[in-house]
Design a protein around this motif. Structure first.
Motif, mmCIF file in Angstrom:
data_model
loop_
_atom_site.group_PDB
_atom_site.id
_atom_site.type_symbol
_atom_site.label_atom_id
_atom_site.label_comp_id
_atom_site.label_asym_id
_atom_site.label_seq_id
_atom_site.Cartn_x
_atom_site.Cartn_y
_atom_site.Cartn_z
ATOM 1 N N ARG A 192 -7.655 -49.911 17.937
ATOM 2 C CA ARG A 192 -6.910 -51.171 17.862
ATOM 3 C C ARG A 192 -5.424 -51.003 18.149
ATOM 4 O O ARG A 192 -4.653 -51.947 18.022
ATOM 5 N N SER A 193 -5.001 -49.817 18.513
ATOM 6 C CA SER A 193 -3.578 -49.587 18.726
ATOM 7 C C SER A 193 -3.250 -49.536 20.211
ATOM 8 O O SER A 193 -4.134 -49.354 21.044
ATOM 9 N N GLY A 194 -1.993 -49.708 20.516
ATOM 10 C CA GLY A 194 -1.519 -49.590 21.890
ATOM 11 C C GLY A 194 -2.330 -50.419 22.871
ATOM 12 O O GLY A 194 -2.580 -51.611 22.640
ATOM 13 N N PRO A 195 -2.782 -49.790 23.961
ATOM 14 C CA PRO A 195 -3.562 -50.511 24.976
ATOM 15 C C PRO A 195 -4.885 -51.062 24.436
ATOM 16 O O PRO A 195 -5.454 -51.979 25.012
ATOM 17 N N GLY A 196 -5.349 -50.518 23.333
ATOM 18 C CA GLY A 196 -6.581 -51.009 22.721
ATOM 19 C C GLY A 196 -6.486 -52.471 22.321
ATOM 20 O O GLY A 196 -7.474 -53.209 22.387
ATOM 21 N N ARG A 197 -5.307 -52.900 21.923
ATOM 22 C CA ARG A 197 -5.110 -54.318 21.570
ATOM 23 C C ARG A 197 -5.367 -55.225 22.765
ATOM 24 O O ARG A 197 -6.032 -56.251 22.653
ATOM 25 N N LEU A 198 -4.835 -54.849 23.904
ATOM 26 C CA LEU A 198 -5.049 -55.633 25.121
ATOM 27 C C LEU A 198 -6.519 -55.592 25.529
ATOM 28 O O LEU A 198 -7.099 -56.616 25.895
ATOM 29 N N LEU A 199 -7.123 -54.427 25.448
ATOM 30 C CA LEU A 199 -8.533 -54.277 25.791
ATOM 31 C C LEU A 199 -9.405 -55.166 24.895
ATOM 32 O O LEU A 199 -10.294 -55.866 25.377
ATOM 33 N N ILE A 200 -9.131 -55.169 23.607
ATOM 34 C CA ILE A 200 -9.882 -56.007 22.675
ATOM 35 C C ILE A 200 -9.671 -57.482 23.006
ATOM 36 O O ILE A 200 -10.613 -58.273 22.982
ATOM 37 N N ALA A 236 -19.441 -55.335 22.128
ATOM 38 C CA ALA A 236 -18.377 -54.397 22.502
ATOM 39 C C ALA A 236 -17.075 -54.752 21.792
ATOM 40 O O ALA A 236 -16.378 -53.860 21.291
ATOM 41 N N THR A 237 -16.763 -56.035 21.738
ATOM 42 C CA THR A 237 -15.544 -56.470 21.043
ATOM 43 C C THR A 237 -15.589 -56.055 19.580
ATOM 44 O O THR A 237 -14.622 -55.485 19.058
ATOM 45 N N ALA A 238 -16.698 -56.317 18.924
ATOM 46 C CA ALA A 238 -16.832 -55.957 17.507
ATOM 47 C C ALA A 238 -16.715 -54.451 17.307
ATOM 48 O O ALA A 238 -16.053 -53.993 16.365
ATOM 49 N N GLY A 239 -17.336 -53.686 18.185
ATOM 50 C CA GLY A 239 -17.257 -52.232 18.070
ATOM 51 C C GLY A 239 -15.837 -51.714 18.227
ATOM 52 O O GLY A 239 -15.404 -50.820 17.492
ATOM 53 N N LEU A 240 -15.104 -52.282 19.162
ATOM 54 C CA LEU A 240 -13.718 -51.863 19.360
ATOM 55 C C LEU A 240 -12.831 -52.285 18.198
ATOM 56 O O LEU A 240 -11.937 -51.550 17.792
ATOM 57 N N VAL A 241 -13.075 -53.457 17.650
ATOM 58 C CA VAL A 241 -12.259 -53.946 16.536
ATOM 59 C C VAL A 241 -12.484 -53.093 15.285
ATOM 60 O O VAL A 241 -11.540 -52.697 14.619
ATOM 61 N N ARG A 242 -13.739 -52.817 14.976
ATOM 62 C CA ARG A 242 -14.041 -52.039 13.765
ATOM 63 C C ARG A 242 -13.519 -50.619 13.855
ATOM 64 O O ARG A 242 -12.916 -50.127 12.918
ATOM 65 N N GLY A 243 -13.801 -49.941 14.947
ATOM 66 C CA GLY A 243 -13.225 -48.620 15.179
ATOM 67 C C GLY A 243 -13.780 -47.473 14.358
ATOM 68 O O GLY A 243 -13.286 -46.366 14.466
ATOM 69 N N SER A 244 -14.792 -47.697 13.527
ATOM 70 C CA SER A 244 -15.392 -46.600 12.773
ATOM 71 C C SER A 244 -16.195 -45.724 13.724
ATOM 72 O O SER A 244 -16.424 -46.077 14.886
ATOM 73 N N VAL A 260 -12.974 -58.139 37.215
ATOM 74 C CA VAL A 260 -12.683 -57.571 35.896
ATOM 75 C C VAL A 260 -13.966 -57.069 35.222
ATOM 76 O O VAL A 260 -13.950 -55.991 34.610
ATOM 77 N N PRO A 261 -15.111 -57.783 35.328
ATOM 78 C CA PRO A 261 -16.324 -57.262 34.702
ATOM 79 C C PRO A 261 -16.757 -55.893 35.227
ATOM 80 O O PRO A 261 -17.442 -55.151 34.521
ATOM 81 N N LEU A 262 -16.355 -55.529 36.411
ATOM 82 C CA LEU A 262 -16.691 -54.227 36.966
ATOM 83 C C LEU A 262 -15.755 -53.141 36.431
ATOM 84 O O LEU A 262 -16.167 -52.008 36.192
ATOM 85 N N VAL A 263 -14.520 -53.492 36.208
ATOM 86 C CA VAL A 263 -13.511 -52.536 35.762
ATOM 87 C C VAL A 263 -13.485 -52.408 34.235
ATOM 88 O O VAL A 263 -13.244 -51.320 33.695
ATOM 89 N N LEU A 264 -13.752 -53.487 33.540
ATOM 90 C CA LEU A 264 -13.617 -53.523 32.083
ATOM 91 C C LEU A 264 -14.441 -52.456 31.355
ATOM 92 O O LEU A 264 -13.900 -51.776 30.469
ATOM 93 N N PRO A 265 -15.719 -52.251 31.685
ATOM 94 C CA PRO A 265 -16.453 -51.224 30.940
ATOM 95 C C PRO A 265 -15.921 -49.814 31.197
ATOM 96 O O PRO A 265 -15.951 -48.967 30.290
#
Length: 134
Positions: free
Chosen positions: A6-14, A56-64, A112-117
C-alpha cells in the motif's frame, strides 16, 4: 509487510485496480442485464474480469502473506485472461460484438488491462523484497 503493497507506487496501483473493478463490474452488469443473448460468452468473460479486478484489489490492499498470494494468482489469471480473450476477439470478432474489458487486449481501455497485471506482479515482488529488507 502489510503496508508494503500500500505504499509508494502501490497506492496508485491499488487505485487503478479499484477503478477497473468498478468499471468492469458496471460494464458487465449492463451488458449481462440488457443484452446477454447478443454475446453471452463475451459478457460472462467481462464479468469474470470484474471479479478478478475486485480480488486483486483486495489482495493488494490487505497486503498479508496470504492476500499477497491471492493477488499473485489474480494478476496471473488476469494476464492469461487478457491475452487469451484478446487473441480470441481478434480471431473471432463476431463473438465480441461489443467491447469488453479484455477484448482486443483492452484496446477500449488504452491497453491498460494488458499492462496492469504485469505491473501488479512486479509490484508484489518488489514490495515483498522491500518488506523483507526491513
Amino acid at each position: 509487510m502489510r503496508a508494503a503493497t500500500r505504499s509508494g507506487p502501490g497506492r496508485l496501483l491499488i487505485a487503478v485496480y479499484a477503478l477497473f473493478a468498478l468499471a468492469a463490474c458496471a460494464r458487465s452488469a449492463v451488458q449481462l442485464g440488457t443484452h446477454f443473448d447478443r454475446a453471452p460468452l463475451a459478457y460472462l468473460l467481462s464479468a469474470l474480469a470484474a471479479v478478478v479486478y475486485v480480488v486483486a484489489t483486495a489482495g493488494l490492499v490487505r497486503g498479508s502473506a496470504a492476500s499477497r498470494r491471492v493477488a499473485v494468482v489474480s494478476c496471473t489469471v488476469e494476464l492469461v485472461g487478457v491475452v487469451a480473450v484478446g487473441a480470441f476477439s481478434l480471431l473471432d470478432p463476431a463473438a465480441f460484438p461489443d467491447a469488453t474489458v479484455w477484448s482486443l487486449f483492452g484496446r477500449g481501455y488504452g491497453f491498460v488491462p494488458l499492462v496492469l497485471p504485469v505491473l501488479g506482479l512486479l509490484w508484489i515482488r518488489r514490495s515483498a523484497a522491500l518488506a523483507g529488507a526491513h
